[in-house]
Design a protein around this motif. Sequence first.
Motif, PDB file in Angstrom:
ATOM      1  N   LEU A 166      57.393  49.519  39.020  1.00  0.00           N
ATOM      2  CA  LEU A 166      57.609  49.628  40.466  1.00  0.00           C
ATOM      3  C   LEU A 166      58.882  50.374  40.841  1.00  0.00           C
ATOM      4  CD1 LEU A 166      56.568  46.030  41.572  1.00  0.00           C
ATOM      5  CD2 LEU A 166      55.208  48.122  41.671  1.00  0.00           C
ATOM      6  N   THR A 167      59.949  50.207  40.073  1.00  0.00           N
ATOM      7  CA  THR A 167      61.231  50.845  40.405  1.00  0.00           C
ATOM      8  C   THR A 167      61.772  51.569  39.176  1.00  0.00           C
ATOM      9  OG1 THR A 167      62.395  48.781  39.913  1.00  0.00           O
ATOM     10  CG2 THR A 167      61.798  49.187  42.208  1.00  0.00           C
TER      11      THR A 167
ATOM     12  N   PRO B 107      63.820  38.190  41.216  1.00  0.00           N
ATOM     13  CA  PRO B 107      62.969  39.356  40.928  1.00  0.00           C
ATOM     14  C   PRO B 107      61.759  39.455  41.846  1.00  0.00           C
ATOM     15  CG  PRO B 107      62.931  37.768  39.100  1.00  0.00           C
ATOM     16  CD  PRO B 107      64.030  37.367  40.014  1.00  0.00           C
ATOM     17  N   VAL B 108      61.156  38.317  42.212  1.00  0.00           N
ATOM     18  CA  VAL B 108      60.039  38.356  43.155  1.00  0.00           C
ATOM     19  C   VAL B 108      60.486  38.971  44.480  1.00  0.00           C
ATOM     20  CG1 VAL B 108      58.476  36.932  44.548  1.00  0.00           C
ATOM     21  CG2 VAL B 108      58.768  36.438  42.112  1.00  0.00           C
ATOM     22  N   LEU B 109      61.660  38.559  44.963  1.00  0.00           N
ATOM     23  CA  LEU B 109      62.185  39.084  46.225  1.00  0.00           C
ATOM     24  C   LEU B 109      62.481  40.579  46.121  1.00  0.00           C
ATOM     25  CD1 LEU B 109      63.296  38.710  49.091  1.00  0.00           C
ATOM     26  CD2 LEU B 109      65.467  38.011  48.071  1.00  0.00           C
ATOM     27  N   VAL B 110      63.116  41.004  45.030  1.00  0.00           N
ATOM     28  CA  VAL B 110      63.474  42.412  44.860  1.00  0.00           C
ATOM     29  C   VAL B 110      62.233  43.289  44.865  1.00  0.00           C
ATOM     30  CG1 VAL B 110      64.380  44.087  43.198  1.00  0.00           C
ATOM     31  CG2 VAL B 110      65.668  42.002  43.680  1.00  0.00           C
ATOM     32  N   PHE B 111      61.201  42.890  44.141  1.00  0.00           N
ATOM     33  CA  PHE B 111      60.012  43.741  44.053  1.00  0.00           C
ATOM     34  C   PHE B 111      59.175  43.685  45.327  1.00  0.00           C
ATOM     35  CE2 PHE B 111      60.709  42.849  39.396  1.00  0.00           C
ATOM     36  CZ  PHE B 111      61.280  44.089  39.157  1.00  0.00           C
ATOM     37  N   LEU B 112      59.156  42.554  46.018  1.00  0.00           N
ATOM     38  CA  LEU B 112      58.452  42.500  47.301  1.00  0.00           C
ATOM     39  C   LEU B 112      59.168  43.346  48.354  1.00  0.00           C
ATOM     40  CD1 LEU B 112      57.119  38.867  47.803  1.00  0.00           C
ATOM     41  CD2 LEU B 112      55.811  40.988  47.750  1.00  0.00           C
ATOM     42  N   THR B 113      60.490  43.450  48.241  1.00  0.00           N
ATOM     43  CA  THR B 113      61.238  44.303  49.168  1.00  0.00           C
ATOM     44  C   THR B 113      60.807  45.753  49.019  1.00  0.00           C
ATOM     45  OG1 THR B 113      63.138  42.801  49.075  1.00  0.00           O
ATOM     46  CG2 THR B 113      63.549  45.026  49.862  1.00  0.00           C
ATOM     47  N   VAL B 114      60.441  46.137  47.801  1.00  0.00           N
ATOM     48  CA  VAL B 114      59.947  47.494  47.558  1.00  0.00           C
ATOM     49  C   VAL B 114      58.512  47.652  48.049  1.00  0.00           C
ATOM     50  CG1 VAL B 114      59.378  49.174  45.760  1.00  0.00           C
ATOM     51  CG2 VAL B 114      61.477  47.824  45.588  1.00  0.00           C
ATOM     52  N   LEU B 115      57.680  46.659  47.728  1.00  0.00           N
ATOM     53  CA  LEU B 115      56.251  46.776  48.014  1.00  0.00           C
ATOM     54  C   LEU B 115      55.898  46.504  49.468  1.00  0.00           C
ATOM     55  CD1 LEU B 115      54.838  44.981  44.850  1.00  0.00           C
ATOM     56  CD2 LEU B 115      54.681  47.412  45.375  1.00  0.00           C
ATOM     57  N   ALA B 116      56.507  45.481  50.033  1.00  0.00           N
ATOM     58  CA  ALA B 116      56.147  45.066  51.391  1.00  0.00           C
ATOM     59  C   ALA B 116      57.376  44.517  52.097  1.00  0.00           C
ATOM     60  CB  ALA B 116      55.044  44.003  51.345  1.00  0.00           C
ATOM     61  N   PRO B 117      58.283  45.401  52.521  1.00  0.00           N
ATOM     62  CA  PRO B 117      59.552  44.934  53.097  1.00  0.00           C
ATOM     63  C   PRO B 117      59.404  44.049  54.323  1.00  0.00           C
ATOM     64  CG  PRO B 117      59.244  47.302  53.430  1.00  0.00           C
ATOM     65  CD  PRO B 117      58.205  46.863  52.465  1.00  0.00           C
TER      66      PRO B 117
ATOM     67  N   VAL C  30      49.182  40.088  45.318  1.00  0.00           N
ATOM     68  CA  VAL C  30      48.233  41.192  45.467  1.00  0.00           C
ATOM     69  C   VAL C  30      47.810  41.330  46.925  1.00  0.00           C
ATOM     70  CG1 VAL C  30      45.914  41.998  44.889  1.00  0.00           C
ATOM     71  CG2 VAL C  30      47.405  41.075  43.104  1.00  0.00           C
ATOM     72  N   GLY C  31      47.600  40.193  47.576  1.00  0.00           N
ATOM     73  CA  GLY C  31      47.214  40.234  48.975  1.00  0.00           C
ATOM     74  C   GLY C  31      48.273  40.842  49.866  1.00  0.00           C
ATOM     75  N   VAL C  32      49.522  40.490  49.592  1.00  0.00           N
ATOM     76  CA  VAL C  32      50.627  41.040  50.384  1.00  0.00           C
ATOM     77  C   VAL C  32      50.679  42.554  50.247  1.00  0.00           C
ATOM     78  CG1 VAL C  32      53.134  41.183  50.533  1.00  0.00           C
ATOM     79  CG2 VAL C  32      52.030  38.956  50.389  1.00  0.00           C
ATOM     80  N   VAL C  33      50.530  43.034  48.989  1.00  0.00           N
ATOM     81  CA  VAL C  33      50.570  44.475  48.753  1.00  0.00           C
ATOM     82  C   VAL C  33      49.376  45.162  49.400  1.00  0.00           C
ATOM     83  CG1 VAL C  33      50.515  46.268  46.987  1.00  0.00           C
ATOM     84  CG2 VAL C  33      51.860  44.191  46.615  1.00  0.00           C
ATOM     85  N   ALA C  34      48.210  44.531  49.298  1.00  0.00           N
ATOM     86  CA  ALA C  34      46.994  45.158  49.815  1.00  0.00           C
ATOM     87  C   ALA C  34      47.015  45.311  51.324  1.00  0.00           C
ATOM     88  CB  ALA C  34      45.781  44.340  49.387  1.00  0.00           C
ATOM     89  N   VAL C  35      47.614  44.364  52.012  1.00  0.00           N
ATOM     90  CA  VAL C  35      47.588  44.405  53.480  1.00  0.00           C
ATOM     91  C   VAL C  35      48.934  44.800  54.066  1.00  0.00           C
ATOM     92  CG1 VAL C  35      45.803  42.640  53.560  1.00  0.00           C
ATOM     93  CG2 VAL C  35      48.196  41.945  53.728  1.00  0.00           C
ATOM     94  N   ARG C  36      49.828  45.321  53.232  1.00  0.00           N
ATOM     95  CA  ARG C  36      51.149  45.678  53.742  1.00  0.00           C
ATOM     96  C   ARG C  36      50.998  46.682  54.882  1.00  0.00           C
ATOM     97  NH1 ARG C  36      50.166  48.952  49.539  1.00  0.00           N
ATOM     98  NH2 ARG C  36      50.952  51.088  49.573  1.00  0.00           N
ATOM     99  N   PRO C  37      51.823  46.568  55.921  1.00  0.00           N
ATOM    100  CA  PRO C  37      51.707  47.481  57.050  1.00  0.00           C
ATOM    101  C   PRO C  37      52.082  48.907  56.666  1.00  0.00           C
ATOM    102  CG  PRO C  37      53.670  46.117  57.246  1.00  0.00           C
ATOM    103  CD  PRO C  37      52.881  45.572  56.102  1.00  0.00           C
TER     104      PRO C  37
ATOM    105  N   SER D 168      58.291  53.807  45.391  1.00  0.00           N
ATOM    106  CA  SER D 168      57.433  53.058  44.484  1.00  0.00           C
ATOM    107  C   SER D 168      56.078  53.751  44.387  1.00  0.00           C
ATOM    108  CB  SER D 168      57.242  51.616  44.970  1.00  0.00           C
ATOM    109  OG  SER D 168      56.287  51.560  46.007  1.00  0.00           O
ATOM    110  N   PRO D 169      55.310  53.468  43.324  1.00  0.00           N
ATOM    111  CA  PRO D 169      53.991  54.105  43.177  1.00  0.00           C
ATOM    112  C   PRO D 169      53.030  53.748  44.301  1.00  0.00           C
ATOM    113  CG  PRO D 169      54.709  53.110  41.108  1.00  0.00           C
ATOM    114  CD  PRO D 169      55.652  52.641  42.163  1.00  0.00           C
ATOM    115  N   PHE D 170      53.311  52.644  45.022  1.00  0.00           N
ATOM    116  CA  PHE D 170      52.391  52.193  46.061  1.00  0.00           C
ATOM    117  C   PHE D 170      52.817  52.635  47.451  1.00  0.00           C
ATOM    118  CE2 PHE D 170      52.280  49.111  42.611  1.00  0.00           C
ATOM    119  CZ  PHE D 170      50.934  49.143  42.289  1.00  0.00           C
TER     120      PHE D 170
END
Length: 669
Positions: free
Chosen positions: A93-94, A305-315, A372-379, A582-584
């Motif tokens: 991701l980063t 780490p969960v927080l850091v990567f979610l900040t990238v994927l779905a801030p 996965v759901g958070v990433v899939a529906v990220r705005p 990030s790739p996403f």
Amino acid sequence: MPTTRFRRDVQGLRAIAVLAVVVEHTAGSPVGGWLGVDVFFVVSGFLITGGLFRQLRDDGSVRLTTFWWRRLWRLAPAFLLVTAATLALSAWLTPGAFRADATAAAASLVSVSNWYFARIGTDYFAALGPTSAFRHTWSLGVEEQFYAVWPLVVALVAVAVRSRRGVRSVRAVLTTLLVVVVATSLVSAWSSSASDPSVAYFSTTTRAWEIGAGALVACTTDGRRVPARVARVLWSVGVVLVVLGLVSITAAVPAPAPAGLLPVLGTCAVLVGGTVRGTGLPVLENRVTDGIGAISYVLYLWHFPVLVFLTVLAPSATWTSIPIALLLAHATHRLVEEPLRYGLRQRVRARPRPPQRSLAYASAAAAVALAVGVVAVRPVPEPVQLGPVTASGAVRAVQEHLGTALAATTWSGLPRDLQAREDSHTLPRACGSIVDRPAIEDCTFGPATAPHTLVVAGDSLAATWLDALVPWAAEHLPGWRLVAVPTDGCPAIDLPLRGLRPQCASASASALRTIQELRPDVVLLTSKLEDPFGLDGTLRAATEHEFADGTERFAETLRSSTGRLVHLLPPPGGADLRTCRSPFGTPLACVTRTSASWRERAATIHAMAARHGDGIVDSSPLVARDGLTTAVVDGVPVRSDRVHLSRGYAGSVRAALGQLLQQGVPQLR
């Protein structure tokens, strides 16, 4: 009551501490939630010392190898699992931050991550890098160093004293030793929290008083009773102090001292009061705190780490890091910690209830599904709306390129593996170093006998412009020499700042002497605007009025030594490419708006320049358009972190910077 019984209130303290840390990291509230770590330190000192005393009473000695093996077996499996998962996600991701994350992981594996983060915190450029997914492991490093040293001290004292005087004398010697350690460490922490806050925050020596306080409670209460009425008062007052610290102490208060006093004293009071059975209250003794306290270690491991990567994927959905971390922690506790802690053979013999294991698997699956759901529906970020370009020449070209970059929806022309940081130790940027400062001759560019002199001064933001200014001056300013005297990490403001680097006073004085000796035609001054300016000896940051006065005083020291003082407003900060890419995602995730503090302080500089007839040049059109800035332009990273321009980008806009300078400074036309 001896410390042999299970303490539900201690489990409750763990729960309150870890929840405070997790929620504060995620939501920024409670404001003192970061002090939950201080509570952990006190509890660790208390429990480990209590266990060592029990071993000494029961077995007559401290079995060091047994103690260390149990600690390793208790902590390592979950830590290794989380570390492996974090490194895998970092690489995916980063990728731009992977090298730094791998280095931090290595430091964590050998229990020195606190010293690693203290070291890079003293490096001005490295300190502004992306948030490491391993940053929270610094506190584990402090505790693990305590686990390595303190049992050895107890064992040596026991061997030296017990054979002659008994266990009571061992306790007396250790109590005296702890009093000295706590007092010395507290004085050191109080002093260095203001003078060198980065090192003070992470250092083992400045945290020893917190762990030592818990150990001191264990020493003085071992096998002893406290009057029940006193115990209840202590327990209640302690809870109030802990909660008060967590909800009222802000990051403006120097840490670890005096910031840690309330939670440390409160935790000690709870530990003393809880030595009497029945003094606890439901606030710390209930099924919820029992459960969270049991998973506090793995919850602490997972949450960051969960927080850091979610900040990238779905801030916009970082709040989901809390339920994801809770589910992962529960699964890790059931599937990793408990089987290894109690032994697979014992658990098979005990025939554990199937629902527990099923629930653990369900928790892990739920955490993955939620992520996965958070990433899939990220705005999806809204497309950037820009107005027409009003500039001309080279500045117009930069503005047009910025417009294209701000509207980009795909990455192109950018390598996947970005460097963790740029080299700031080669000329001309190295002229800003205040540790290994080059000779002034090495930072003089152009003919030494030139009739005109341009001096570049300020902090590290001035140093980043040298990659543009030096080649531009060589091409467009015949008859001029450029002398660079910036001082990295030392803002151009006359205020007693908290945490100012020790070398700043001498470096700034040396730069001022050089300017006074040269009597240059023009001094070009650039310094940070956006960071808070914490005042030394106080618990607050400078007000805007104090910022204006301090900036005014600093500028006044230069005016008498130069023909013209010119304020080059620094470029506004933006997103760090190593974390916003990030790739996403798309480049739209790296678009940020110029901060309010930059705009307000830029207006202050404008007003000051108008009063005194100083020159002023606004560099923001080189990195921002319509108040928006991004992280990549034409495949070139704009910044090497959040505020410093990359060498490549600074060089690419030198013609536009020269145009702005010649428009704003008649002497340079």
